[in-house]
Write an enzyme that holds these catalytic residues in place. Structure first.
Site, short mmCIF file in Angstrom:
data_model
loop_
_atom_site.label_atom_id
_atom_site.label_comp_id
_atom_site.label_asym_id
_atom_site.label_seq_id
_atom_site.Cartn_x
_atom_site.Cartn_y
_atom_site.Cartn_z
N ALA A 7 16.13 -1.52 -22.04
CA ALA A 7 17.30 -2.35 -22.28
C ALA A 7 18.45 -1.71 -23.05
CB ALA A 7 16.87 -3.63 -23.00
N GLY B 52 22.02 -2.26 -24.36
CA GLY B 52 22.05 -3.72 -24.32
C GLY B 52 23.14 -4.35 -23.49
N GLY B 53 23.90 -3.56 -22.75
CA GLY B 53 24.98 -4.13 -21.94
C GLY B 53 24.48 -5.11 -20.89
N ASP C 282 12.78 -1.36 -25.54
CA ASP C 282 13.18 0.04 -25.41
C ASP C 282 12.15 0.90 -26.12
OD1 ASP C 282 15.85 1.40 -24.25
OD2 ASP C 282 14.97 2.66 -25.81
N CYS D 24 20.91 4.96 -12.23
CA CYS D 24 22.27 5.51 -12.07
C CYS D 24 22.15 6.91 -11.47
CB CYS D 24 23.03 5.51 -13.39
SG CYS D 24 22.22 6.39 -14.74
#
Length: 437
Positions: A256, A259-260, A279, A378
């Site tokens: 996480a 935290g976005g 995390d 990503c």
């Protein structure tokens, strides 16, 4: 540990030293830049200049390194490598910035003295002046600024898009905001930005997104400190929408920090429901707490390894939804983190693949029947993305892939993929899986 330095460096010397730490010594860009800021406490102007040059040299290292070879009779010795970076800082200004030539040369030559390499002043001055008189031609600067391994990976994965991806990797990315719609509508926040004289437009791909005309310090964003908005790329903003987070859900955000996405799901949930955010790093869990505190949201934060059996207490019947933003090579976010070009290695991918596989298999056990799991990275590499999902689905008969509602991604066998330079966002992969009821 890097020693604190009280010696005030000019901005060129500081940039050269930071680039040397990142590219030769393997430090992360964020950590090296943050140390410079903490130690030197530069003016806003100097900080902005150093940041621009450090990002630029990391992006264009291949081209600038090639240019240096055209002016140096022999390579600079290893013990004097910081001089190589002084040169690259000079070449970057002359080739990519609007810096006045005399300032670019004189200030950069002065950096030699500041970094205790007085002997190199004549060398640096000569190389930069020669470049002014007769700028070096470099073939394929875009390809050059990607190492051989990285270039090979991009071409193999996306032969038809490889040039667009590599070009995008060398561009300055836009600053994207996500409006906290529990505070106000996106239109209302756009009006506040206009009053603050910050140019901005609606993000066509994200219902909560805004794209700024120019990056600004978060301190200048209206009501940022009380949670009115967050800085987050469009591609990351889509996760909460694809997972369809809603009030009353029980959700696990498995990787996480910072935290976005946790916060965005809580915005969509109107802060009603159960959010467990994990995390593996204690330091990153602190960032998670800070993000949630700024936005005034409630979540249970656990420092835990999500590849292992839970050390926290999941809901008895399992989670409605699980988000895995898996650790990955980051090859979709190079434009934001150009140090990835210098630090990523082939053997990293195999290690990451093993972690990704464990995360999916382990966390699947915590999903309730009928629940959905979003696996995302990503990365733009198939081995971290569709291949992982294919492997999981082939050995798990109670799992099936669900169509992903996405505004602009490429459809793959099981998930969807955005590519920097092809889509108006970073390169992300998303696969939505549902457990049989």
């Amino acid at each position: 540990m890097h020693k604190k330095s009280n010696k005030q460096l000019n901005s060129r010397a500081a940039a050269a030293k930071v680039c040397w730490q990142i590219i030769d010594q393997g430090r992360s860009l964020d950590s090296a830049l943050n140390d410079y800021i903490a130690n030197q406490q530069p003016s806003v102007k100097d900080k902005g200049f150093v940041q621009e040059v450090v990002y630029g040299v990391c992006r264009w290292y291949g081209e600038l390194d090639q240019v240096s070879k055209k002016y140096l009779r022999s390579p600079i010795r290893k013990k004097d490598r910081v001089v190589h970076f002084i040169l690259l800082v000079g070449f970057y200004q002359l080739r990519h910035l609007q810096t006045a030539d005399h300032a670019a040369v004189a200030e950069t030559v002065q950096a030699c003295k500041q970094l205790n390499k007085v002997w190199a002043k004549k060398l640096v001055n000569g190389c930069l002046r020669n470049h002014q008189r007769s700028p070096a031609e470099v073939s394929n600067p875009i390809n050059l600024s990607h190492g051989e391994w990285l270039q090979g990976q991009i071409i193999e994965a996306w032969p038809n898009h490889s040039l667009a991806i590599m070009h995008a990797n060398n561009q300055r990315p836009p600053m994207c905001l996500r409006v906290n719609t529990t505070h106000q509508s996106r239109d209302d926040y756009l009006e506040k930005l206009e009053k603050a004289k910050i140019a901005a437009t609606i993000d066509q791909s994200s219902p909560d997104g805004i794209i700024l005309g120019q990056p600004v310090s978060v301190n200048k964003l209206p009501e940022f400190n009380v949670g009115a908005c967050s800085v987050q790329d469009t591609a990351a903003q889509l996760a909460a929408h694809i997972l369809e987070a809603k009030p009353g859900d029980t959700i696990l955000d498995a990787c996480a920090a910072p935290g976005g996405k946790t916060a965005h799901m809580l915005e969509r949930m109107e802060n009603k429901g159960l959010m467990h955010a994990l995390d593996i790093s204690e330091k990153r869990c602190e960032q998670l707490h800070e993000t949630l505190a700024r936005l005034s949201f409630d979540a249970s934060v656990f420092c835990a390894d999500a590849t292992l059996p839970p050390t926290w207490s999941p809901p008895e019947h399992g989670y409605d939804k699980i988000l895995i933003d898996a650790p990955c090579s980051g090859l979709g976010v190079i434009r934001r983190h150009p140090d990835i070009k210098h630090h990523r290695r082939a053997d990293d991918i195999q290690k990451l693949n093993a972690i990704q596989q464990k995360l999916i298999e382990n966390l699947w056990q915590l999903l309730k029947p009928g629940g959905t799991m979003l696996y995302m990275t990503c990365s733009i590499l198939p081995s971290e993305n569709d291949h992982q999902i294919k492997r999981f689905l082939s050995s798990n008969k109670e799992a099936h892939a669900v169509a992903v509602a996405h505004p602009s991604a490429l459809s793959l066998e099981h998930g969807v993929q955005t590519l920097q330079g092809v889509h108006a966002m970073d390169g992300f992969y998303y696969a939505l899986l549902q457990k049989a009821s």
